[in-house]
Design a protein around this motif. Structure first.
Motif, mmCIF file in Angstrom:
data_model
loop_
_atom_site.group_PDB
_atom_site.id
_atom_site.type_symbol
_atom_site.label_atom_id
_atom_site.label_comp_id
_atom_site.label_asym_id
_atom_site.label_seq_id
_atom_site.Cartn_x
_atom_site.Cartn_y
_atom_site.Cartn_z
ATOM 1 N N PHE A 187 -26.064 30.390 -0.109
ATOM 2 C CA PHE A 187 -25.134 30.985 0.084
ATOM 3 C C PHE A 187 -24.560 30.531 -0.835
ATOM 4 O O PHE A 187 -25.605 29.352 -1.917
ATOM 5 C CB PHE A 187 -24.314 30.643 0.570
ATOM 6 N N CYS A 188 -24.213 31.438 -2.279
ATOM 7 C CA CYS A 188 -24.535 30.946 -3.444
ATOM 8 C C CYS A 188 -23.375 29.462 -3.517
ATOM 9 O O CYS A 188 -22.068 29.952 -4.583
ATOM 10 C CB CYS A 188 -24.132 31.920 -4.217
ATOM 11 N N VAL A 189 -23.590 27.851 -4.041
ATOM 12 C CA VAL A 189 -22.739 27.339 -4.483
ATOM 13 C C VAL A 189 -23.914 25.839 -4.866
ATOM 14 O O VAL A 189 -24.515 26.340 -5.626
ATOM 15 C CB VAL A 189 -21.973 26.603 -2.575
ATOM 16 N N ILE A 190 -22.330 25.742 -5.814
ATOM 17 C CA ILE A 190 -22.875 24.313 -6.406
ATOM 18 C C ILE A 190 -22.160 23.054 -5.762
ATOM 19 O O ILE A 190 -21.807 23.035 -4.592
ATOM 20 C CB ILE A 190 -21.765 23.456 -7.780
ATOM 21 N N ARG A 191 -22.608 22.249 -6.133
ATOM 22 C CA ARG A 191 -22.831 20.346 -5.243
ATOM 23 C C ARG A 191 -20.963 20.314 -4.774
ATOM 24 O O ARG A 191 -21.126 20.006 -3.530
ATOM 25 C CB ARG A 191 -23.312 19.392 -6.445
ATOM 26 N N GLU A 192 -20.302 20.340 -5.855
ATOM 27 C CA GLU A 192 -18.956 20.650 -5.385
ATOM 28 C C GLU A 192 -18.291 21.010 -4.443
ATOM 29 O O GLU A 192 -17.495 20.411 -4.004
ATOM 30 C CB GLU A 192 -17.718 20.778 -6.843
ATOM 31 N N ASN A 193 -18.824 22.346 -4.057
ATOM 32 C CA ASN A 193 -18.467 23.014 -2.630
ATOM 33 C C ASN A 193 -18.888 22.279 -1.856
ATOM 34 O O ASN A 193 -18.480 22.130 -0.679
ATOM 35 C CB ASN A 193 -19.684 24.487 -2.532
ATOM 36 N N PHE A 194 -20.191 21.178 -1.645
ATOM 37 C CA PHE A 194 -20.372 20.265 -0.609
ATOM 38 C C PHE A 194 -19.571 19.087 -0.783
ATOM 39 O O PHE A 194 -19.495 18.288 -0.035
ATOM 40 C CB PHE A 194 -21.761 20.363 -0.219
ATOM 41 N N GLU A 195 -19.057 18.711 -2.231
ATOM 42 C CA GLU A 195 -18.461 17.390 -2.254
ATOM 43 C C GLU A 195 -17.303 17.414 -3.265
ATOM 44 O O GLU A 195 -17.038 17.552 -4.155
ATOM 45 C CB GLU A 195 -19.499 16.466 -2.737
ATOM 46 N N PRO A 196 -16.157 17.877 -2.521
ATOM 47 C CA PRO A 196 -14.621 18.108 -2.942
ATOM 48 C C PRO A 196 -14.390 17.300 -3.886
ATOM 49 O O PRO A 196 -14.707 16.002 -3.276
ATOM 50 C CB PRO A 196 -14.337 18.915 -1.717
ATOM 51 N N PRO A 197 -13.782 17.798 -4.861
ATOM 52 C CA PRO A 197 -13.304 16.442 -5.699
ATOM 53 C C PRO A 197 -11.342 15.651 -4.385
ATOM 54 O O PRO A 197 -11.349 15.638 -3.319
ATOM 55 C CB PRO A 197 -12.120 16.877 -7.338
ATOM 56 N N VAL A 198 -11.482 14.112 -5.309
ATOM 57 C CA VAL A 198 -9.945 13.697 -4.007
ATOM 58 C C VAL A 198 -9.334 14.939 -3.518
ATOM 59 O O VAL A 198 -8.842 14.520 -2.369
ATOM 60 C CB VAL A 198 -9.877 12.676 -4.141
#
Length: 250
Positions: A187-198
């Motif tokens: 599925f089309c995601v970037i790193r931030e999808n798995f490691e959300p900001p605080v």
């Protein structure tokens, strides 16, 4: 057998609103993503995950913003002394056009595609304009498609799992590497999808679903499952890989 190495090759890019990647977050923020073809080195087969764009926009400003070179399909394979006719296996994460435009060039390959992706590309919903059957006509006529219905091993050390997040037939590819199990997300995601900001984690969200989903709740749950089944997460459009020849730890 030996472990596999994963080589990202940028074969296209997209400029759009970041909210296309991060559900309910960062709308209005300009963003650029790479479109990858992944060369899986190891074993006795030449294996690709996806084939990228047929005619990528190649410009100094896009390469600068991505931090890496954009290749045509032939140029990208040439880095590894390969030609399209040398490819033995192509595994498709899904069949949106930017992931399969070079399929027809791999005349000797077998293409592993989920049944639901084939159903959707042949009869797309109006909302899913990214499905264009023309891109698989030739491999279909040449009987190169192997239909996947259940999770299965493709070759020893490489397995596919149906992850209906971005599309119903999306397949995450699990690859045995020196660093453990690597997952190229289906599925089309970037790193931030798995490691959300605080600020997102403060909302008790562990992940952010992609901006385009089949079912948002289901997408969230599947992302957690994929995260937990792998040692190395490779988000399908993460820009960090554009400057690298090999995914770290693989």
């Amino acid at each position: 057998m030996g472990k596999f190495k994963i080589h990202p090759i940028v074969m296209g890019s997209k400029r759009f609103d970041k909210g296309m990647m991060t559900y309910q977050h960062d709308y209005g923020q300009p963003y650029i993503i790479p479109i990858y073809c992944w060369y899986i080195e190891g074993g006795d087969k030449n294996i690709l995950v996806d084939t990228g764009e047929m005619q990528p926009v190649i410009s100094e400003d896009r390469e600068k913003d991505l931090g890496g070179k954009i290749y045509t399909f032939e140029e990208g394979l040439e880095k590894y002394n390969l030609k399209p006719e040398d490819i033995d296996i192509v595994i498709h994460t899904h069949l949106h056009n930017d992931h399969c435009e070079n399929d027809y060039k791999c005349e000797n390959a077998k293409f592993y595609i989920h049944k639901k992706e084939l159903e959707h590309i042949r009869n797309p919903h109006p909302l899913d304009y990214r499905y264009l059957e023309d891109y698989i006509d030739e491999i279909s006529e040449r009987d190169q498609i192997i239909v996947i219905e259940d999770d299965q091993e493709i070759v020893p050390g490489i397995k596919v799992v149906n992850t209906p997040v971005h599309t119903e037939g999306g397949m995450t590819v699990l690859i045995d590497t020196d660093g453990g199990t690597a997952a190229i997300t289906g599925f089309c995601v970037i790193r931030e999808n798995f490691e959300p900001p605080v600020q997102i984690k403060a909302m008790e969200m562990e992940v952010i679903p992609p901006g385009t989903v089949v079912n948002t709740y289901q997408a969230y749950d599947w992302m957690i499952k994929v995260r937990d089944m792998a040692d190395i997460i490779i988000p399908l459009h993460e820009p960090e890989f554009a400057s690298l020849d090999t995914v770290p730890q693989t």
